[in-house]
Design an enzyme around this catalytic site. Structure first.
Site, PDB file in Angstrom:
ATOM      1  N   ASP A 272      44.739  41.463  -5.989  1.00 22.26           N
ATOM      2  CA  ASP A 272      45.596  41.222  -4.831  1.00 22.26           C
ATOM      3  C   ASP A 272      47.056  41.092  -5.259  1.00 22.26           C
ATOM      4  O   ASP A 272      47.693  40.044  -5.079  1.00 22.26           O
ATOM      5  CB  ASP A 272      45.131  39.997  -4.048  1.00 22.26           C
TER       6      ASP A 272
ATOM      7  N   ASP B 146      41.623  32.108 -18.400  1.00 23.99           N
ATOM      8  CA  ASP B 146      42.844  32.609 -19.043  1.00 23.99           C
ATOM      9  C   ASP B 146      43.456  31.569 -19.969  1.00 23.99           C
ATOM     10  O   ASP B 146      43.844  31.875 -21.106  1.00 23.99           O
ATOM     11  CB  ASP B 146      43.866  33.069 -17.998  1.00 23.99           C
TER      12      ASP B 146
END
Length: 636
Positions: free
Chosen positions: A262, A372
């Site tokens: 997105d 991450d």
């Protein structure tokens, strides 16, 4: 032949909100100690092309902008480049001025050229005095007629440390429109495609990208560079793990560039990340910044770190973030001239060398959240730093209108933070992590948010069960978390246009000039407030009339943990403003969840040393390529 480090580019969208990120053509004044922009120069109509812009008669345009200034301190610190050449091509009579700044944001002029007609100006600039920070940029001042910047770039004669290409890994779950736009932008960017090997599109959704009408055309345009892979939903970590796995099988790729779905990309940023990775003296993870897709001049953070004691992520100088370039340009933002070192970078856009993947493994099977940050912490323990590179960024769907701390993602926030702490915290018992986690449960319970508390307790049970649960539950915990929501009425967002919800005592509005009695209590007041609220929720049930009709109404920004507990029930606006949620006190649920949270946190504290040892011993297997392959190939 010189190597192009950075091209001067301009927006492909005819969006005036983007202009401050590419050039500064306005004058600025100060009102009440705040910078105020006064439009006097170029506007979006002066952008003539991807690399060309008009400077109107008698005007001055500065390219001291996020995308077009050169982040000299990062190139000096992380690469062997010690001389960079700025080349500026113009048409018309003008003056080209070159400036530099230091880490304090103090600017100095370092070059001047008077040009006429079609001209090329070159400036050789030493990268030897930017240790603490600093940018380089240029201005163009037109004379008695309009001037055109025909193009400019920053180059070097220094050879890169490595020359391989990167494969792009895009993971998506039911965001096909965004993915098509990203692929179209890549197809239209030949300079980017020169440094890209493969584009792996990992589709984990039901609304498939290849079923969109525009897919055929963009697929034909990209040809063999595009490879579509479908698999069951294994979250962001599963999608990016698949991209890493596929990239490891391509000798042509020295890097994998991870991209969220997105987003809207600036293609030049992808090229810059790859080039920086090539020139880095040692292998580094190259992260990019994130701008708000719904407020496009607004930058989320400059560098992100994990605080050791609470073991929690945050942005550096978070009190000054996000930064709005529409309100303050680069020259005025002194803080943005220092070099900031990051602990990790979000995987909305992040470049990872394949040599690092081969050494440290693939992501944790975390599904989402903390994958991450954990990866960069793990890489750092192997001597691989993370660099968040200025001038490399994209636009991500805004977090405004979301509150993932109280939806199904609460499970992953809690579990993965604790797992990352078990793996990487150097402080006994994770420092204050468990204390902070207990406080989070108390806040949710006092606010009558029982659903996220149930998910957080489930997360603690899973952590206590041992590291094997992460692989076993990879594809099942998200559906289970969503299913649990049906048991908690406060998860329902009421937005029926035929139903207007009211509260008995009306809307509660809190302003800074008229602060609430318990507004953000601290110190002894905090202890007293917490004790009273806990006793009240433990010993007193709600009044029947407040169960039937919500007692008060709060706007989302006013519904804080130190306000809502004073009432039996509350009508609270949903984060995205689409409707309202009803929070109602339930003494039985409160008591059982509170005692459950206390027991689980005690167990976790007691067993922390053993669990840390078990998770660290299991880490190589959890992140192993062959283990991930089994997850990819398992039946949905």
């Amino acid at each position: 032949m010189p190597f192009v480090l950075q091209n001067v580019v301009f927006p492909t969208d005819r969006d005036p909100d983007l202009l401050p990120l590419y050039l500064d053509a306005d004058s600025w004044s100060t009102i009440d100690e705040k910078p105020v922009r006064v439009a006097t120069g170029a506007h979006i109509g002066d952008v003539l092309g991807r690399e060309s812009v008009r400077v109107r008669q008698g005007r001055r345009t500065s390219f001291a902008s996020y995308f077009n200034a050169f982040p000299a301190s990062y190139w000096q610190h992380w690469t062997a480049v010690r001389t960079v050449t700025l080349t500026v091509r113009t048409t018309g009579d003008a003056t080209v001025l070159v400036y530099r700044s230091n880490g304090s944001g103090v600017q100095q002029r370092i070059g001047t050229a008077e040009v006429a007609g079609q001209a090329t100006s070159s400036f050789d600039i030493a990268l030897t005095q930017f240790s603490d920070g600093g940018w380089i940029w240029f201005d163009i001042v037109s004379d008695r007629a309009d001037v055109t910047l025909d193009g400019a770039e920053w180059t070097t004669e220094q050879r890169p440390a490595r020359e391989g290409r990167a494969s792009l890994g895009i993971t998506t779950y039911n965001k096909p429109t965004y993915c098509i736009e990203t692929l179209e932008a890549l197809a239209a960017s030949p300079g980017v495609r020169e440094v890209v090997d493969r584009i792996f599109l990992i589709d984990q959704g039901t609304d498939r990208v290849d079923q969109q009408p525009a897919f055929g055309e963009v697929s034909d345009a990209l040809g063999e560079q595009l490879e579509l892979i479908t698999q069951r939903n294994l979250g962001g970590s599963g999608g990016f793990a698949r991209a890493m796995h596929e990239t490891l099988g391509r000798p042509e790729s020295d890097f994998v560039q991870l991209l969220d779905d997105d987003v809207r990309i600036e293609p030049e940023s992808i090229r810059r990340s790859i080039v920086f990775g090539r020139f880095a003296t040692q292998p580094v993870i190259v992260g990019a910044h994130m701008f708000d897709l719904l407020d496009r001049p607004k930058l989320h953070a400059w560098a992100e770190v994990v605080d050791e004691m609470p073991f929690m992520w945050r942005t550096l100088y978070q009190e000054q973030m996000p930064h709005d370039f529409g309100q303050q340009n680069l020259r005025q933002a002194k803080q943005l001239h220092m070099r900031m070192d990051a602990d990790y970078n979000g995987w909305w856009m992040c470049l990872i060398p394949t040599s690092v993947i081969a050494e440290v493994g693939l992501p944790l099977p975390a599904f989402i959240k903390w994958d991450d940050a954990e990866y960069s912490l793990r890489a750092r323990e192997h001597g691989v730093p993370t660099v968040t590179l200025p001038g490399a960024a994209l636009w991500h769907v805004s977090w405004v209108g979301k509150d993932d701390a109280i939806d199904w993602q609460a499970y992953f926030h809690a579990r993965n933070r604790i797992v990352a702490g078990l793996l990487h915290s150097s402080i006994p018992e994770g420092g204050t992590l468990l204390r902070h986690s207990r406080r989070m449960d108390l806040k949710h319970l006092m606010m009558m948010q029982y659903y996220p508390t149930a998910l957080r307790n489930l997360a603690l049970r899973d952590v206590l069960s041992g590291p094997e649960h992460m692989r076993k539950t990879l594809a099942t915990r998200m559906p289970l978390a969503r299913k649990l929501a049906k048991k908690f009425p406060e998860t329902i967002v009421h937005k029926d246009p035929d139903e207007v919800l009211h509260s008995r005592r009306g809307r509660q509005v809190f302003e800074l000039r008229r602060r609430h009695e318990f507004d953000n209590p601290t110190g002894m007041r905090l202890r007293i407030f917490t004790a009273r609220a806990l006793l009240s929720h433990l010993l007193r049930g709600p009044a029947p009339e407040n169960v039937e009709v919500p007692e008060v109404e709060f706007g989302k920004e006013d519904a804080h943990w130190w306000r809502v507990p004073a009432f039996d029930s509350a009508l609270v606006s949903a984060a995205d403003g689409s409707g309202k949620q009803i929070y109602t006190r339930d003494r039985g649920t409160f008591r059982s969840m509170l005692f459950d949270s206390i027991r689980l946190h005690r167990r976790l504290k007691k067993q922390w040393p053993r669990l840390a040892r078990e998770y660290r011993e299991a880490l190589p297997q959890l992140v192993a390529d062959n283990e991930w392959v089994q997850s990819f190939e398992a039946d949905a």
